[in-house]
Design a protein around this motif. Structure first.
Motif, mmCIF file in Angstrom:
data_model
loop_
_atom_site.group_PDB
_atom_site.id
_atom_site.type_symbol
_atom_site.label_atom_id
_atom_site.label_comp_id
_atom_site.label_asym_id
_atom_site.label_seq_id
_atom_site.Cartn_x
_atom_site.Cartn_y
_atom_site.Cartn_z
ATOM 1 N N GLU A 736 0.843 -1.250 -0.070
ATOM 2 C CA GLU A 736 -0.020 -0.047 0.227
ATOM 3 C C GLU A 736 0.858 1.140 0.067
ATOM 4 O O GLU A 736 0.377 2.271 -0.681
ATOM 5 C CB GLU A 736 -0.856 0.026 1.413
ATOM 6 C CG GLU A 736 -2.040 -1.206 1.091
ATOM 7 C CD GLU A 736 -3.028 -0.995 0.090
ATOM 8 O OE1 GLU A 736 -3.151 0.013 -0.282
ATOM 9 O OE2 GLU A 736 -3.830 -1.925 -0.023
ATOM 10 N N ARG A 737 2.066 1.221 0.603
ATOM 11 C CA ARG A 737 2.761 2.363 0.701
ATOM 12 C C ARG A 737 3.844 2.544 -0.583
ATOM 13 O O ARG A 737 4.239 3.564 -0.640
ATOM 14 C CB ARG A 737 3.877 2.204 1.913
ATOM 15 C CG ARG A 737 3.214 2.333 3.193
ATOM 16 C CD ARG A 737 3.983 2.452 4.408
ATOM 17 N NE ARG A 737 5.164 1.404 4.412
ATOM 18 C CZ ARG A 737 5.157 0.564 5.332
ATOM 19 N NH1 ARG A 737 4.102 0.281 6.079
ATOM 20 N NH2 ARG A 737 6.244 -0.134 5.296
ATOM 21 N N ILE A 879 -2.346 -12.559 -15.662
ATOM 22 C CA ILE A 879 -2.459 -11.094 -15.257
ATOM 23 C C ILE A 879 -1.612 -10.369 -16.008
ATOM 24 O O ILE A 879 -0.359 -10.861 -16.452
ATOM 25 C CB ILE A 879 -2.427 -10.866 -13.807
ATOM 26 C CG1 ILE A 879 -2.692 -9.223 -13.446
ATOM 27 C CG2 ILE A 879 -0.989 -10.895 -13.387
ATOM 28 C CD1 ILE A 879 -3.169 -9.510 -11.936
ATOM 29 N N ASN A 880 -1.704 -9.263 -16.671
ATOM 30 C CA ASN A 880 -0.829 -8.400 -17.298
ATOM 31 C C ASN A 880 0.351 -7.978 -16.499
ATOM 32 O O ASN A 880 0.285 -7.530 -15.246
ATOM 33 C CB ASN A 880 -1.286 -7.304 -17.956
ATOM 34 C CG ASN A 880 -0.488 -6.545 -19.140
ATOM 35 O OD1 ASN A 880 0.371 -5.618 -18.854
ATOM 36 N ND2 ASN A 880 -0.971 -7.049 -20.327
ATOM 37 N N GLN A 886 -1.922 -4.603 -5.683
ATOM 38 C CA GLN A 886 -3.132 -4.853 -5.199
ATOM 39 C C GLN A 886 -4.203 -5.703 -5.928
ATOM 40 O O GLN A 886 -4.710 -6.648 -5.214
ATOM 41 C CB GLN A 886 -3.792 -3.485 -4.945
ATOM 42 C CG GLN A 886 -3.101 -2.730 -3.879
ATOM 43 C CD GLN A 886 -1.952 -1.779 -4.494
ATOM 44 O OE1 GLN A 886 -1.704 -1.967 -5.435
ATOM 45 N NE2 GLN A 886 -1.127 -0.909 -3.715
ATOM 46 N N ARG A 887 -4.334 -5.297 -7.292
ATOM 47 C CA ARG A 887 -5.254 -6.205 -8.050
ATOM 48 C C ARG A 887 -4.787 -7.807 -8.077
ATOM 49 O O ARG A 887 -5.430 -8.678 -8.096
ATOM 50 C CB ARG A 887 -5.349 -5.560 -9.520
ATOM 51 C CG ARG A 887 -6.065 -6.468 -10.343
ATOM 52 C CD ARG A 887 -6.198 -5.949 -11.743
ATOM 53 N NE ARG A 887 -7.198 -4.681 -11.439
ATOM 54 C CZ ARG A 887 -7.539 -3.862 -12.476
ATOM 55 N NH1 ARG A 887 -7.227 -4.144 -13.763
ATOM 56 N NH2 ARG A 887 -8.504 -2.938 -12.144
ATOM 57 N N THR A 888 -3.153 -7.708 -8.346
ATOM 58 C CA THR A 888 -2.709 -8.884 -8.364
ATOM 59 C C THR A 888 -2.898 -9.923 -6.995
ATOM 60 O O THR A 888 -3.596 -11.208 -6.903
ATOM 61 C CB THR A 888 -1.297 -8.872 -8.603
ATOM 62 O OG1 THR A 888 -0.812 -8.305 -9.711
ATOM 63 C CG2 THR A 888 -0.719 -10.444 -8.918
ATOM 64 N N PHE A 892 -5.163 -13.397 -6.775
ATOM 65 C CA PHE A 892 -4.627 -14.487 -6.225
ATOM 66 C C PHE A 892 -5.458 -15.188 -4.925
ATOM 67 O O PHE A 892 -5.777 -16.195 -4.986
ATOM 68 C CB PHE A 892 -3.195 -14.282 -5.860
ATOM 69 C CG PHE A 892 -2.485 -15.778 -6.058
ATOM 70 C CD1 PHE A 892 -1.791 -16.006 -6.955
ATOM 71 C CD2 PHE A 892 -2.238 -16.363 -4.673
ATOM 72 C CE1 PHE A 892 -0.695 -17.207 -6.932
ATOM 73 C CE2 PHE A 892 -1.629 -17.530 -4.832
ATOM 74 C CZ PHE A 892 -0.763 -17.884 -5.843
ATOM 75 N N ARG A 893 -5.548 -14.247 -4.134
ATOM 76 C CA ARG A 893 -6.137 -15.053 -2.816
ATOM 77 C C ARG A 893 -7.524 -15.262 -2.714
ATOM 78 O O ARG A 893 -8.159 -16.216 -2.349
ATOM 79 C CB ARG A 893 -5.769 -14.032 -1.458
ATOM 80 C CG ARG A 893 -6.217 -14.571 -0.191
ATOM 81 C CD ARG A 893 -6.137 -13.581 0.595
ATOM 82 N NE ARG A 893 -6.038 -14.134 2.222
ATOM 83 C CZ ARG A 893 -7.511 -14.194 2.526
ATOM 84 N NH1 ARG A 893 -8.611 -13.799 2.043
ATOM 85 N NH2 ARG A 893 -7.446 -14.768 3.681
#
Length: 941
Positions: A736-737, A879-880, A886-888, A892-893
């Protein structure tokens, strides 16, 4: 000599250095070296000394494809045309070595030198291959025009199996509870009788004289057990209200009732029983190391998508259940309620799969094959965890919420209903078993672990004042602080244990025996040091039957039975559930000077008990954390209530001390485990009083917030210490940082296959690396992604010889373009090579797929062609490379993936992301590598 754990770590480091060297020296155009994307678990049967996670799982092999085969071995080497084709460059895979702004640099990166590197992830998404589509189409065709379809049959089986899980877990819980009660009564009966015999002997009585008479004011005495006074009539039924007027010498002489009297020493008897019980518990952990501890962290990881070895096997269930009976009976500060979560999970996994392998017996049957996959097993394990809590505390809703909050990482509405149904069946089965003696008439609501019935002291009013909510918040903060200290102590003890104890089974047994000796000594010495007898309450006209029954459970340690009791002994030398109910339900409203437990007695119990609980946690016995936290928290809360009443000069301003004991239990357990919703509902169901909703909510929230300031919950700490790649619900803070994209965290060296590949190449690849999945790329179209192939599928195809002869591909002729490269499009052709293997045949052996060691190639097989097109997962998740982390992470989870292919705008594979790549440590390494990209661009590729 170097300890085994250090030797294993050294071997892992050496292997990783060799892998890195192999990757940097990989020849151009060959198979690039890669660290394991989804490594297969390796279990060293010769060194099984440590528990799960504390065992050093060996690192999987990593290295480049060796194209320097022995040319003299014409039988097993590729033929000349195949070798010419391979060396021509047509077999060259997508080059994923990157030196651009993503900072990959071509290095395999991630968590190294940890036990996590050998753990395999679950596969929750089926491979959408041609054979899978054919299987689904065949089912749809057979169901056409039918009312009773295959889907309805599958749903009925699913609900029936869920019902069976609830019933079986309830039976196991009843048997476990019966075993604990029997062993505990046997131990305390002997100890209490020896105490009474020594007391009367000290008063000048002979061991063989009657216990009745006119001494001590004409009171009559009987033998006491952990659950009350025993009448000595012919029926032998406990009756707390009946006193014995006379006892024969044979009845009183304990030597005639027990096989050995330990020199009339109560301490020796207590030490003997507890040592024998703890050795029995340690023996089951010796047999199956993963049966140690509570099992909650492991089940939490299992439902997070990590396939921990042997964690849901039948052997583990037997060792867990039988072992926890002995560990709880041994007097250690442990509980059986936490292991019930693991027990229910294993029951669900074993029943849903319809097969097990225990002591060489295989009970396979095919009627439940629809549920033999990772997704169905995960859902059944979640239902079993809910059933475990329901069987332990009689809290079905709390069990569902606990499974949702602390366990399952992937949840759905249907799974909620199934977990609720499973917990309901468990509670209903307990009702049926518990009320069998009354012919199922009036229901007895007593639970296996009962917190007692909380009733309102005042008519039509609550047991606390509104302004006391602020006091409860303060207690919650103190409980969070104590939970943080407890967790820190457990963490340090586990670290010390990993370095000095866990590499040897013998050391683990010696350690728990020594700890048991310390616990026994403390439990006996503390009442002796107290040395004061307190008169039993006599003014009990307005007391409930529950309180009157608890009075009979107070221990007369060297005191006059029926008249006096020892406050400290009533907490140490009694079952944990009895001690908790005494702390909860003995009245102390502050309106009188009388109190059942003084502040000094509570302090002498609370501090040593919670300290010993921290020491015992993580040892080689099955042990739960719920009961020690509840009991120590109850003592802490009652101590606060008692001190408040003393400060108030018994004017009755504050709530009953039992209310403060309940709040203290919630505070300490919340500060230790950091549970909120599930803990609140669990305690509400266990107490049966809704007036404590708001106090419990405020307490557990404040405990969680204050504890999180210092460290994590105890289960998260255990997971991190065992180096298990657990994915938290939220994206790591470091992501996030910083602005991170998928191209920065991916593994850039990828092992790939072609849609039609030589058997020898596939065999050598599986032999040389331990990857769980391989991308399939079409080199005829510049390396675009065709699909993926799992290791299990490749091994199955090789074992079943599902490959064609060399002449099956364009009549064995080799074609090349003008530039010398192979015409790969012409080489493939539209024809599928036979024989074909059906999808249900491949999946029938789940989860015991064949390994590459089970494959035996005949002479000439290496030149054959393996057609992967019918079996390849042609719809893998991708995934590109420019996607945000964040999207990855969420992709995944949320989907529970094993790996994620990273592609560029041309759909060419540029890397792969596995579970370990998304851990905070890997993300931090990616950021540092990006900042130092100018230093790594000169590295040889």
């Amino acid at each position: 000599m170097m300890p085994s754990s250090q030797r294993q770590r050294q071997r892992g480091n050496d292997g990783q250095q060799a892998a890195a060297a192999a990757g940097s020296q990989a020849p151009p155009g060959g198979y690039d070296s890669i660290r394991a994307l989804d490594l297969v678990s390796y279990n060293n049967d010769n060194d099984n000394d440590n528990d799960l996670g504390e065992e050093e799982y060996s690192d999987a092999l990593s290295g480049g494809y060796d194209d320097d085969d022995d040319d003299d071995d014409d039988e097993y080497d590729l033929d000349s045309e195949a070798r010419e084709y391979y060396n021509s460059g047509a077999s060259e895979l997508v080059t994923t070595v990157r030196g651009d702004g993503y900072g990959g640099g071509g290095h395999a990166h991630g968590i190294q030198a940890t036990g996590a590197s050998s753990l395999q992830s679950h596969n929750y998404e089926p491979d959408e291959s041609e054979v899978w589509r054919a299987y689904v189409a065949q089912q749809h065709f057979s169901n056409r025009g039918q009312w009773w379809t295959t889907g309805k049959l599958r749903a009925m089986k699913r609900w029936m199996l869920t019902l069976v899980v609830g019933v079986v877990q309830a039976i196991i819980a009843v048997m476990c509870n019966f075993g604990v009660i029997s062993l505990t009564e046997m131990k305390f009966d002997h100890v209490y009788d020896l105490l009474e015999q020594n007391r009367l002997s000290a008063m000048g009585k002979h061991a063989g004289s009657g216990a009745g008479g006119e001494d001590d004011g004409g009171d009559s005495y009987g033998f006491y057990t952990a659950y009350g006074q025993l009448d000595m009539n012919q029926d032998g039924i406990p009756d707390s209200e009946q006193q014995v007027s006379s006892l024969s010498s044979s009845d009183y002489d304990t030597s005639s009732r027990y096989w050995f009297n330990f020199g009339d020493s109560p301490f020796a008897a207590l030490l003997f029983y507890q040592t024998i019980f703890v050795l029995a518990a340690a023996a089951f952990v010796w047999i199956e190391p993963v049966a140690g501890g509570s099992g909650v962290p492991e089940i939490k990881c299992f439902m997070n998508g990590i396939d921990l070895p042997r964690i849901v096997e039948f052997k583990t269930l037997v060792c867990r259940v039988v072992g926890v009976v002995f560990s709880v009976s041994s007097g250690l500060p442990v509980g059986k309620e936490g292991p019930m979560i693991h027990s229910g999970s294993v029951v669900a996994a074993v029943i849903s799969q319809g097969r097990t392998k225990f002591w060489g017996v295989d009970t396979s049957f095919a009627k439940f094959s629809d549920f033999r996959n990772d997704r169905e097993k995960r859902d059944f394990v979640a239902c079993g965890a809910a059933a475990g809590i329901a069987s332990a505390f009689g809290a079905p809703i709390g069990g569902v919420l606990l499974s949702l909050e602390e366990g399952a990482s992937y949840w759905s509405t249907n799974l909620t209903w199934r977990a609720f149904f499973c917990a309901m069946i468990t509670l209903g089965t307990l009702f049926v078993i518990g009320n069998e003696d009354s012919k199922w008439g009036q229901a007895n609501l007593q639970k296996l672990f009962s917190l007692g019935e909380f009733t309102s002291i005042g008519d039509g009013s609550s047991n606390f004042s509104v302004w006391e909510l602020f006091v409860f918040i303060l207690i919650g903060c103190l409980g969070g602080l104590m939970g943080a200290c407890f967790n820190a102590g457990c963490e340090n003890m586990m670290l010390w244990r990993m370095k000095n104890v866990n590499y040897s089974k013998a050391r683990r047994v010696v350690e728990i025996v020594l700890i048991s000796f310390v616990c026994t000594t403390v439990s006996y010495v503390m009442p002796v040091l107290w040395g004061r007898c307190t008169e039993l309450p006599t003014d009990m006209q307005d007391w409930t039957n529950q309180e009157k029954e608890l009075v009979s459970n107070l221990v007369p340690f060297n005191c006059v039975p029926g008249k006096e009791y020892n406050e400290v002994a009533s907490l140490y030398l009694t079952p944990a559930d009895v001690a908790i109910r005494q702390l909860y339900h003995f009245r102390e409203t502050g309106e009188t000077d009388s109190s059942t437990f003084s502040s000094a007695a509570l302090f002498l119990f609370f501090v040593p008990y919670i300290t010993l609980a921290a020491v015992v946690f993580g040892t080689a016995v099955p042990a739960g954390l719920f009961v020690p936290s509840l009991l120590s928290g109850a003592a802490f809360g009652r101590l606060i209530g008692h001190l408040l009443h003393k400060l108030d000069h018994t004017s009755g301003t504050f709530a009953d001390s039992g209310t403060y004991a309940l709040i203290g239990s919630a505070a300490v357990l919340g500060g230790t485990a950091r549970m909120t919703i599930s803990l609140t509902v669990l305690l509400l169901e266990a107490t049966g009083n809704m007036q404590y909703v708001l106090p419990l909510m405020l307490t557990v929230m404040s405990a969680r917030f204050s504890g999180n300031v210092f460290n994590e919950g105890i289960y998260d700490i255990v997971i991190h210490l065992k180096h298990i790649p657990f994915l938290e619900p939220e994206v790591p803070t470091i992501a996030e940082r910083h602005e991170i994209v998928a191209g920065q965290v991916m593994s850039t060296e990828v092992k790939c296959l072609r849609p039609v590949e030589r058997v020898g190449i596939v065999y050598d690849l599986l032999k040389s690396v331990g990857h769980g999945n391989f991308p399939i790329v079409d080199t005829a179209t510049s390396g675009t992604l065709y699909g993926t192939a799992s290791r299990a599928m490749l091994c199955t195809l090789l074992q079943r010889r599902a490959f064609g002869q060399p002449h099956d591909v364009n009549n064995g002729h080799y074609h090349s373009n003008a530039d010398g490269s192979a015409d790969y499009a012409e080489l493939l052709g539209p024809k599928r090579l036979s024989p074909l293997v059906q999808w249900d045949t491949i999946e029938r052996v789940y989860p015991r797929y064949p390994t590459i060691d089970d494959v035996l190639l005949r002479p000439g097989d290496r030149n054959c062609w393996l057609d992967l097109r019918p079996y390849a997962n042609t719809a893998p998740y991708t995934i590109n490379e420019t996607a945000s982390i964040q999207r990855t992470y969420r992709l995944f989870r949320t989907l529970g993936l094993r790996f994620l292919c990273v592609v560029n705008h041309n759909n060419q594979v540029v890397g792969i992301i596995s579970r370990v790549d998304l851990l905070p440590e890997s993300l931090s390494d990616s950021i540092m590598r990006g900042r130092n990209a100018h230093m790594t661009r000169g590295v040889s590729r």
